[in-house]
Design a protein around this motif. Structure first.
Motif, short mmCIF file in Angstrom:
data_model
loop_
_atom_site.label_atom_id
_atom_site.label_comp_id
_atom_site.label_asym_id
_atom_site.label_seq_id
_atom_site.Cartn_x
_atom_site.Cartn_y
_atom_site.Cartn_z
N GLU A 593 0.76 -71.55 10.00
CA GLU A 593 1.02 -70.14 9.32
C GLU A 593 -0.27 -70.06 8.34
O GLU A 593 -0.06 -71.12 7.85
N ASN A 594 -1.15 -69.04 7.79
CA ASN A 594 -2.17 -69.62 7.28
C ASN A 594 -3.03 -70.53 6.82
O ASN A 594 -2.75 -71.05 5.40
N ASN A 596 -6.10 -73.48 7.27
CA ASN A 596 -7.92 -73.43 7.65
C ASN A 596 -8.06 -74.35 7.78
O ASN A 596 -8.17 -75.87 7.38
N ARG A 626 0.11 -68.17 13.79
CA ARG A 626 -0.07 -66.98 13.22
C ARG A 626 -0.83 -66.96 11.66
O ARG A 626 -0.38 -68.34 11.41
N ASN A 627 -2.47 -66.46 11.24
CA ASN A 627 -2.61 -65.73 10.13
C ASN A 627 -3.86 -67.06 10.31
O ASN A 627 -3.76 -67.28 8.84
N ASN A 628 -3.80 -67.80 11.35
CA ASN A 628 -5.11 -69.36 10.74
C ASN A 628 -6.09 -68.74 10.77
O ASN A 628 -6.88 -66.98 11.62
N THR A 629 -7.08 -69.14 10.75
CA THR A 629 -8.55 -69.28 10.26
C THR A 629 -9.12 -70.22 11.01
O THR A 629 -8.70 -71.61 10.56
N ILE A 667 0.67 -67.25 19.65
CA ILE A 667 -0.85 -66.74 18.94
C ILE A 667 -1.08 -65.92 18.66
O ILE A 667 -1.87 -64.82 19.22
N ASN A 669 -2.56 -63.24 15.40
CA ASN A 669 -3.12 -62.51 13.73
C ASN A 669 -3.97 -63.78 13.51
O ASN A 669 -3.39 -63.73 12.52
N ASN A 670 -4.53 -64.41 14.15
CA ASN A 670 -5.28 -65.42 13.22
C ASN A 670 -6.97 -64.62 13.91
O ASN A 670 -6.96 -63.88 14.22
N ASN A 693 -5.21 -61.14 17.68
CA ASN A 693 -6.21 -61.88 16.88
C ASN A 693 -7.71 -61.77 16.32
O ASN A 693 -8.04 -60.69 17.72
#
Length: 748
Positions: A593-594, A596, A626-629, A667, A669-670, A693
């Protein structure tokens, strides 16, 4: 006291008593690293009576140098280890130097022992609060006849409490002679300070390193011998900073830089608990890989500049040889980094080396017959010139519990930057593997940045920067063994199947064994291990407490069912690296998570598993991404990199599977900034969710022309709530379905 004195006399004369524990246990034999053959109790390496200079010994351990046996001490008393050692008469020759080591120092060393010399006696006082000693037989000449025996090993048990020095909770390393800012070797001074930290290990202590630059050299390092997973298995690991057999100790680096000279293992945490390292950086005076900057191209090659001070070399007969401190190396391949961005040049991957070179002087080299212009390289791009060798990691965590690295940076390594095995609870906070400021380098570790094999508890890796690696930022897995023979209803002969992952203890008595069906990779039944006999570096006999299941066959595999870790990988940046961003193969919970993932040139995330190549197992059962870029991954192709997120277990007979290998992968909220490449590829996965996503497509690189989703024998797939730019709604036409019915995919 008269009775105690009698015990001392008897034990030193080699007469066993009920009061004296054995020096070397069966578990110690499994954990022994030995260059050849089986470590034997009361027999030589060839299975004959132990005989040194014509004298036969009934009790002892027969080894083959180099070897290292870890042993437990009685602990807390003024105890003495006594015995003798020498070259067995069965050997044709050989020469060995025997050592008895604590976790940091050599306590006793024999003269150079040769065949025919009488056994060398020793009496070694156990250091205060040392819980481990290491019996080392060091092969000093590379002779294959080094049949090394330890005989009449006994403890002198005094039962007199050891006296401890008054060591404060904070210790200044400069009090032991450690000096920053000079190029003189600081190895012995630092080891002296570490030895003091062992006195009273259950009292929290901090060794304070005054901020500065310190140098450490391989020729003064502690020579140790043990197996390291996923590496080349050199006989000797010269260890610069051995944090071995320590408890409740913090090393406070205060932002210091440790510079290492030669091919060596800089930092070792072994047989320790509650060890913390803070605010420290590791680098090498001469990295294992060299870098060349392209100047311009010729008809069949190119001209490049190599800094002869940073990367010494010599050219002879059209070949270039790179010169290190005590080592030399050539080129097998190259990785190309783009000028200005340090991105790996798109479409290049591993560039095989061919051709010849001409030295033009002053660091200028003409490479002939090596066409890189057609691969899209430009003047100003940099090549990392590498081999496939990986002799030593920069740091190893082995048989350790509760290890923490806070703001520890690794700038170069001769293998992986960090390798952890058989350890529990590891926390990495800050730091990472990245290019040292003030340098012009583009690459860092020789393989993975961090790698975890057969660990358990929680691996927490957060707030780190990982760039320029020659492989993954993090790789978590079990090492499984191949079944070679079913000896009887309870005993298996098993083999370490990959040459770089051998020898370290996958199983110990009392642990859980889990069967894996080799052709289908399906996890099978579990059983308890009763006994383990290590036949060689490659093979072990495993005896179970219950009969082997009737469906187990030769060609199946076994993994340790107790050594699976949970993993949290969060708030990290992974960029400009070869192969993959991250790799997870464990049934415990995985949270990614989170992070880059920025121009990681292969897949950003891979869920793997196999019992046919590396034999890295551990089917995932609970994964949250989750929440990755994700920014422009997949600019080059590597093994298993079929999509930005790839789920790729290697299943030989997928059509024969009854169960799915991976399951419960979410997978959510990315954010994906990507050119036209697949987003998700999956094999043998059940309950797969791709939800909420945001995907923005660009034209930064050439697309693949494939569908965004590829599923091969998967089930229970939901693709819902995603936002795509340019705007569109996905449907079943966006899925490449292989052995997967349309009914298994839902967009609601």
């Amino acid at each position: 006291m008269k009775f105690a004195s009698t015990i001392l006399l008897l034990t030193c004369m080699g007469m066993a008593t009920a009061a004296t524990p054995p020096v070397v246990s069966d578990t110690d034999l499994v954990m022994t690293r030995q260059a050849y053959g089986e470590t034997r109790r009361n027999l030589s390496i060839e299975g004959k009576p132990l005989t040194i200079a014509g004298q036969t010994y009934k009790e002892g351990i027969g080894t083959h140098a180099a070897s290292m046996i870890p042993i437990n001490t009685p602990g807390g008393y003024k105890d003495i280890l006594c015995g003798s050692c020498g070259i067995d008469d069965e050997a044709a020759g050989g020469s060995v130097r025997f050592r008895i080591m604590s976790g940091t120092n050599v306590l006793w060393e024999s003269p150079l022992m040769k065949k025919g010399m009488p056994a060398a006696p020793f009496e070694v006082t156990v250091p205060v609060d040392a819980k481990k000693l290491y019996l080392m037989a060091d092969d000093v000449d590379g002779n294959d006849n080094d049949h090394a025996d330890w005989v009449n090993l006994r403890w002198k048990l005094s039962r007199i409490k050891a006296e401890r020095r008054a060591i404060p909770e904070r210790v200044d390393a400069s009090a032991f002679g450690l000096k920053p800012g000079i190029r003189e070797d600081q190895t012995e001074q630092l080891r002296a300070a570490l030895s003091a930290m062992r006195e009273g290990p259950w009292i929290k202590r901090t060794l304070v390193i005054p901020k500065g630059e310190y140098h450490f050299y391989a020729d003064k390092a502690l020579r140790m011998s043990f197996h390291i997973s996923n590496h080349d298995q050199p006989v000797i690991h010269p260890v610069g900073v051995p944090l071995a057999d320590l408890g409740n100790v913090t090393i406070e680096g205060n932002g210091s830089l440790f510079v290492f000279h030669g091919s060596m293992l800089p930092l070792l945490v072994m047989d320790s608990s509650n060890v913390t390292v803070n605010n420290l950086a590791i680098d090498f005076e001469r990295p294992i890989y060299s870098e060349a900057k392209i100047n311009d191209f010729t008809n069949d090659g190119f001209k490049a500049t190599i800094d002869p001070k940073a990367f010494p070399y010599q050219v002879s007969d059209g070949k270039i040889q790179f010169i290190g401190e005590g080592w030399t190396g050539g080129i097998t391949s190259a990785i190309a980094f783009r000028k200005g961005t340090n991105h790996i040049v798109e479409g290049t991957s591993d560039i095989g080396y061919s051709g010849s070179v001409e030295d033009l002087g002053k660091g200028n080299i003409l490479f002939k017959g090596w066409d890189l212009k057609s691969k899209g390289l430009l003047p100003g791009d940099t090549l990392t010139l590498r081999t496939w060798g990986r002799p030593h990691p920069a740091s190893v965590i082995y048989r350790a519990k509760n290890t923490t690295l806070n703001n520890v940076a690794i700038h170069h390594s001769f293998g992986m930057a960090l390798l952890a095995q058989r350890s529990e609870n590891i926390h990495l906070n800050g730091g990472g593997v990245f290019i040292r400021k003030g340098t012009d380098n583009v690459s860092t570790s020789g393989a993975d940045a961090t790698h975890y094999s057969n660990c358990k508890g929680l691996i927490l890796s957060e707030n780190g920067l990982y760039e320029g690696m020659m492989d993954d930022a993090i790789n978590v897995h079990s090492t499984c063994l191949g079944i070679q023979e079913i000896i009887n209803d309870k005993t298996l002969r098993c083999k370490y199947m990959h040459g770089q992952s051998v020898g370290f203890e996958v199983f110990l008595p009392g642990e859980t064994l889990r069967f894996i069906a080799g052709p289908t990779l399906e996890p099978g039944e579990k059983a308890k291990v009763a006994h383990v006999r290590k036949l060689s570096t490659e093979e072990v006999l495993i005896t179970l407490t219950t009969p082997i299941p009737s469906n187990v066959r030769v060609g199946d595999a076994v993994e340790n069912g107790d050594y699976y870790p949970a993993v949290t990988f969060r708030n990290n940046t992974v960029r400009n690296n070869r192969a993959r961003g991250s790799l997870f193969t464990t049934p415990k919970r995985v949270i990614v998570e989170n992070n880059n993932f920025d121009h990681s040139s292969g897949s950003a995330i891979l869920l793997a598993g196999d019992a046919q190549g590396w034999y890295e197992s551990g089917a995932c059962e609970d994964v949250l991404i989750r929440n990755n870029t994700f920014t422009n991954n997949l600019t080059s192709r590597y093994q298993f990199t079929e999509a930005v997120i790839a789920i790729y277990p290697e299943v030989r007979q997928l059509q024969n599977q009854k169960e799915y290998y991976h399951r419960n992968v979410r997978i959510e909220n990315n954010v994906f900034h990507t050119f036209d490449v697949p987003l998700l590829f999956a094999i043998s996965t059940q309950n797969l969710l791709f939800k909420n996503n945001k995907i923005t497509y660009n034209n930064d690189f050439k697309g693949w022309g494939k569908k965004p989703f590829i599923f091969r024998r998967c089930a229970d797939i939901r693709i819902i709530g995603n936002q795509v730019t340019p705007t569109r709604s996905w449907n079943i036409g966006d899925c490449d379905l292989q052995q997967t019915p349309e009914s298994e995919v839902s967009f609601k």
